[in-house]
Design an enzyme around this catalytic site. Structure first.
Site: not given
Ligand code: NAP
Length: 353
Positions: A171, A174-175
């Site tokens: 992801c 997300c990261d």
């Protein structure tokens, strides 16, 4: 029907779950949504509440949210205490987390009740159906809508597992902004829309993004593939597969070893501080314990054309958990609406109103 028995329980909180909840609550069924647990295991698997759309950036293809400044609308519509769960406005169109939050609020505003937990077991062999939650709670319900979606796949290499959370991710949104990925080369594996989206997003932080794809042609839609190919920070490694994720205990991921898919003798090490898998999805059906008929790819089988019926009467399925073909937010929302109408009509036909 004993006291405390629900009429409709909706499991899952992506577009399918909330669309089902909006329709079921407006039909006075007082639905209960089990939206998923906020736990580290779900974060790593990509199964936190609000589904896969909450893991994306701008949503350009959900009808009604065209490009333009929506800040004022979003500021007035999204509750202040929920804003903290999503990134700030980009000032352009709507982001996945914002869209999901709007759907959640819309469902709640019509009386949907929400439990922030996972369903870990179901009993569809009895009626009312029984659902067991991770926190220990048991729920009984006359009907159930499964809308648990799908999660991102990994290649399954031991070296991938070893460096999860230390440079390995599925992801980018997300990261991707983590310091370890900034101004460093990064790897994305895959050739579908997810790989295009992840690589384009990561190009904002990385020095170079290598897209490693096993064929000589992308599967992605033309518009997204063209955008990727036109990006000067993205280099495509065609006809290549990942042999191993390289790294060490101190630094986590330090690169990957790739090997030719047409010429097996050719291998190359690429230095990188991050590796992002974007190679498709697996439906979240494990918790069903084999009690619903599944397809060979483990998606829930819709048993009647143009209906959301499953192999158990009174249990309905909506969204990506039952759809390995369209897999779009708008189709998930559409089947969520259908499942609520199917459940409402089934309850009425059985005399449960
Ligand atoms: P996908 O379309 O199934 O693509 C998966 C990609 O990963 C393919 O290129 C496939 O290669 C590759 N792959 C699969 N298994 C592999 C393996 N073991 N080793 C190496 N490569 C492997 O999945 P997706 O990109 O996640 O997209 C899923 C759905 O979501 C699609 O319907 C897509 O349109 C949609 N989506 C839309 C957007 C958007 O519109 N903004 C964004 C993301 C996703 P091959 O091509 O060789 O099979």
């Amino acid at each position: 029907m004993t006291e405390g028995t629900e009429r409709v329980v909706i499991v899952g909180s992506g577009p399918a779950g909330w669309a089902a909840a909006i329709y079921a609550s407006r039909a006075n069924l007082r639905p209960l949504v089990v939206e998923g647990a906020v736990i580290e295991e779900n974060r790593l698997k990509g199964t936190l509440p609000l589904g896969q759309l909450a893991l994306t950036t701008e949503v350009e293809n959900y009808p009604g949210f065209t490009a333009g400044r929506l800040d004022e609308y979003l500021d007035s519509a999204i509750e202040k205490n929920r804003r903290k769960y999503m990134p700030p406005h980009t000032g352009h169109g709507i982001a996945g987390p914002e869209l999901m939050e709007l759907m959640r609020q819309q469902a709640a505003s019509f009386g949907t009740r929400i439990v922030t937990d996972d369903v870990i077991e179901v009993d569809f062999g009895r009626h009312p159906f029984r659902l067991k939650l991770l926190g220990g709670q048991q729920i009984e319900s006359l009907s159930v809508i499964i809308a648990t979606g799908a999660r991102a796949n990994y290649l399954g290499l031991a070296s991938e597992d070893r460096f999860k959370n230390r440079g390995v991710s599925a992801c980018a949104v997300c990261d991707g902004a983590l310091p370890r990925f900034r101004n460093k080369p990064l790897i994305v594996v895959g050739g579908g829309d997810s790989a295009m989206e992840e690589s384009t997003y990561l190009s904002k932080f990385a020095s170079t993004v290598y897209v490693v794809h096993r064929r000589d042609k992308f599967r992605a839609s033309k518009i997204m593939a063209d955008r990727t190919l036109a990006n000067s920070k993205i280099q495509v490694k065609w006809n290549s597969r990942i042999d191993e994720v390289l790294g060490n205990e101190k630094d986590g991921v330090t690169g990957v070893r790739i090997r030719g898919t047409t010429d097996d003798s050719h291998s190359e090490d690429l230095a990188a501080s991050g590796y992002f898998a974007a190679i498709g999805h697996t439906p979240n059906t494990d918790f069903l314990g084999g009690q619903l008929e599944l397809t060979e790819k483990a998606y829930i089988k819709w048993t009647t054309p143009a209906r959301t019926y499953t192999s158990v009467e009174g249990v309905f399925a909506a969204g990506d958990v039952a759809d390995d073909y369209y897999r779009q937010a708008v189709t998930a929302a559409g089947t969520g609406c259908m499942a609520a109408l199917d459940a409402e009509r089934w309850l009425a036909a059985k005399g449960f109103d």
